[in-house]
Design a protein around this motif. Structure first.
Motif, PDB file in Angstrom:
ATOM      1  N   MET A 194       0.874  -1.188  -0.019  1.00  0.00           N
ATOM      2  CA  MET A 194      -0.226   0.030   0.051  1.00  0.00           C
ATOM      3  C   MET A 194       0.798   1.425   0.188  1.00  0.00           C
ATOM      4  N   GLY A 195       2.048   1.167   0.753  1.00  0.00           N
ATOM      5  CA  GLY A 195       2.793   2.239   0.785  1.00  0.00           C
ATOM      6  C   GLY A 195       3.395   2.682  -0.293  1.00  0.00           C
ATOM      7  N   LYS A 196       3.715   1.785  -1.387  1.00  0.00           N
ATOM      8  CA  LYS A 196       4.472   1.980  -2.371  1.00  0.00           C
ATOM      9  C   LYS A 196       3.471   2.510  -3.535  1.00  0.00           C
ATOM     10  N   LYS A 197       2.189   2.048  -3.457  1.00  0.00           N
ATOM     11  CA  LYS A 197       1.090   2.830  -4.395  1.00  0.00           C
ATOM     12  C   LYS A 197       1.003   4.115  -3.873  1.00  0.00           C
ATOM     13  N   TRP A 198       1.012   4.398  -2.748  1.00  0.00           N
ATOM     14  CA  TRP A 198       0.803   6.127  -2.289  1.00  0.00           C
ATOM     15  C   TRP A 198       1.880   6.763  -2.720  1.00  0.00           C
ATOM     16  N   LYS A 199       3.086   6.195  -2.683  1.00  0.00           N
ATOM     17  CA  LYS A 199       4.402   6.899  -2.776  1.00  0.00           C
ATOM     18  C   LYS A 199       4.364   7.123  -4.217  1.00  0.00           C
ATOM     19  N   SER A 200       3.776   6.321  -5.349  1.00  0.00           N
ATOM     20  CA  SER A 200       3.530   6.752  -6.683  1.00  0.00           C
ATOM     21  C   SER A 200       2.732   7.791  -6.838  1.00  0.00           C
ATOM     22  N   ILE A 201       1.240   7.561  -6.121  1.00  0.00           N
ATOM     23  CA  ILE A 201       0.475   8.502  -6.201  1.00  0.00           C
ATOM     24  C   ILE A 201       0.998   9.795  -5.991  1.00  0.00           C
ATOM     25  N   LEU A 202       1.628  10.066  -4.686  1.00  0.00           N
ATOM     26  CA  LEU A 202       2.221  11.220  -4.172  1.00  0.00           C
ATOM     27  C   LEU A 202       3.056  11.861  -5.132  1.00  0.00           C
ATOM     28  N   ASP A 203       4.197  11.085  -5.866  1.00  0.00           N
ATOM     29  CA  ASP A 203       5.093  11.632  -6.607  1.00  0.00           C
ATOM     30  C   ASP A 203       4.534  12.080  -7.885  1.00  0.00           C
ATOM     31  N   ASP A 204       3.332  11.536  -8.448  1.00  0.00           N
ATOM     32  CA  ASP A 204       2.690  12.094  -9.723  1.00  0.00           C
ATOM     33  C   ASP A 204       1.961  13.534  -9.143  1.00  0.00           C
ATOM     34  N   LYS A 205       1.612  13.488  -7.881  1.00  0.00           N
ATOM     35  CA  LYS A 205       0.946  14.762  -7.417  1.00  0.00           C
ATOM     36  C   LYS A 205       2.120  15.986  -7.228  1.00  0.00           C
ATOM     37  N   ILE A 206       2.871  15.545  -6.548  1.00  0.00           N
ATOM     38  CA  ILE A 206       3.996  16.734  -6.566  1.00  0.00           C
ATOM     39  C   ILE A 206       4.686  17.081  -7.748  1.00  0.00           C
ATOM     40  N   TRP A 207       4.807  16.056  -8.533  1.00  0.00           N
ATOM     41  CA  TRP A 207       5.285  16.567  -9.907  1.00  0.00           C
ATOM     42  C   TRP A 207       4.280  17.423 -10.741  1.00  0.00           C
ATOM     43  N   LEU A 208       3.137  17.281 -10.835  1.00  0.00           N
ATOM     44  CA  LEU A 208       2.004  18.161 -11.013  1.00  0.00           C
ATOM     45  C   LEU A 208       2.132  19.234 -10.463  1.00  0.00           C
ATOM     46  N   MET A 209       2.000  19.418  -8.986  1.00  0.00           N
ATOM     47  CA  MET A 209       2.091  20.636  -8.521  1.00  0.00           C
ATOM     48  C   MET A 209       3.263  21.483  -8.406  1.00  0.00           C
ATOM     49  N   THR A 210       4.205  20.923  -8.689  1.00  0.00           N
ATOM     50  CA  THR A 210       5.751  21.778  -8.949  1.00  0.00           C
ATOM     51  C   THR A 210       5.588  22.266 -10.290  1.00  0.00           C
ATOM     52  N   LYS A 211       4.812  21.453 -11.505  1.00  0.00           N
ATOM     53  CA  LYS A 211       5.001  22.129 -12.758  1.00  0.00           C
ATOM     54  C   LYS A 211       3.921  23.138 -12.772  1.00  0.00           C
ATOM     55  N   LEU A 212       2.797  23.141 -11.864  1.00  0.00           N
ATOM     56  CA  LEU A 212       1.964  24.170 -11.845  1.00  0.00           C
ATOM     57  C   LEU A 212       2.455  25.351 -11.121  1.00  0.00           C
ATOM     58  N   ARG A 213       3.313  25.184 -10.022  1.00  0.00           N
ATOM     59  CA  ARG A 213       4.051  26.313  -9.521  1.00  0.00           C
ATOM     60  C   ARG A 213       5.069  27.075 -10.307  1.00  0.00           C
ATOM     61  N   ASP A 214       5.771  26.323 -11.038  1.00  0.00           N
ATOM     62  CA  ASP A 214       6.736  26.794 -11.847  1.00  0.00           C
ATOM     63  C   ASP A 214       6.020  27.592 -12.998  1.00  0.00           C
ATOM     64  N   GLU A 215       4.915  27.358 -13.381  1.00  0.00           N
ATOM     65  CA  GLU A 215       4.176  28.074 -14.536  1.00  0.00           C
ATOM     66  C   GLU A 215       3.239  29.254 -13.993  1.00  0.00           C
ATOM     67  N   LEU A 216       2.972  29.153 -12.695  1.00  0.00           N
ATOM     68  CA  LEU A 216       2.032  30.203 -12.191  1.00  0.00           C
ATOM     69  C   LEU A 216       2.522  31.595 -12.665  1.00  0.00           C
ATOM     70  N   GLY A 217       3.992  31.867 -12.818  1.00  0.00           N
ATOM     71  CA  GLY A 217       4.273  33.255 -13.016  1.00  0.00           C
ATOM     72  C   GLY A 217       3.477  33.801 -14.271  1.00  0.00           C
ATOM     73  N   GLU A 218       3.034  33.217 -15.119  1.00  0.00           N
ATOM     74  CA  GLU A 218       2.451  33.559 -16.325  1.00  0.00           C
ATOM     75  C   GLU A 218       1.041  34.059 -15.988  1.00  0.00           C
ATOM     76  N   CYS A 219       0.298  33.519 -14.958  1.00  0.00           N
ATOM     77  CA  CYS A 219      -1.062  33.705 -14.546  1.00  0.00           C
ATOM     78  C   CYS A 219      -1.187  34.743 -13.609  1.00  0.00           C
ATOM     79  N   ILE A 220       0.182  35.341 -12.912  1.00  0.00           N
ATOM     80  CA  ILE A 220      -0.031  36.279 -11.740  1.00  0.00           C
ATOM     81  C   ILE A 220      -0.246  37.509 -12.260  1.00  0.00           C
ATOM     82  N   GLY A 221      -1.498  38.047 -12.069  1.00  0.00           N
ATOM     83  CA  GLY A 221      -1.882  39.467 -12.822  1.00  0.00           C
ATOM     84  C   GLY A 221      -2.601  39.239 -14.026  1.00  0.00           C
TER      85      GLY A 221
END
Ligand code: FES
Length: 144
Positions: free
Chosen positions: A85-112
């Motif tokens: 179960m821990g391995k499955k959650w780690k994989s899910i969290l890795d995907d979420k972290i990747w997506l959140m990091t990507k969104l954070r890095d691209e947020l600059g275009e959206c500010i304002g």
């Protein structure tokens, strides 16, 4: 060891209505005693701990349900079952972290900006694979 609904609610620090919700969703199970009172195996406390931990990690109800489905409902999980179960959650969290990091890095275009356009906003539509093919109903045009 069997527990009443009140004992489970107190020990797990959840409301009785939350227990009913989890049970309705098939995440925990109980039975009725001869007095028609709901009873739980003490292993339900660990399942509730999994639910609460999953919620703290930002997992969806479905993701938590899938994790619980891989664990035994009537006994404490083995070490191997926990690790799986821990391995499955780690994989899910890795995907979420990747997506959140990507969104954070691209947020600059959206500010304002604030357009939240489906056509050009990476925050609103981060995985617009069809967008790379052009604007509008590209799939429909492609198959026509
Ligand atoms: S809000 Fe305008 S590009 Fe994201």
């Amino acid at each position: 060891m069997e527990l009443s609904v009140g004992q489970v609610a107190k020990r797990a620090e959840v409301t009785v209505s939350a227990l009913h919700f989890y049970e309705q969703k098939g995440m925990i199970a109980s039975w009725r005693n001869q007095g028609n009172q709901r009873r739980y195996d003490s292993s339900v406390l660990r399942r509730i701990a999994v639910i609460k931990t999953g919620q703290q990690l930002g997992l969806s109800l479905e993701e938590i349900k899938q994790a619980l489905a891989s664990l035994p409902i009537d006994r404490a999980p083995s070490q191997e079952e926990w690790e799986a179960m821990g391995k499955k959650w780690k994989s899910i969290l890795d995907d979420k972290i990747w997506l959140m990091t990507k969104l954070r890095d691209e947020l600059g275009e959206c500010i304002g900006c604030g357009c939240l356009s489906l056509n050009r906003c990476r925050l609103r539509n981060p995985d617009d694979e069809l967008g790379a093919l052009g604007n509008g109903a590209t799939l429909w045009k492609k198959n026509d």
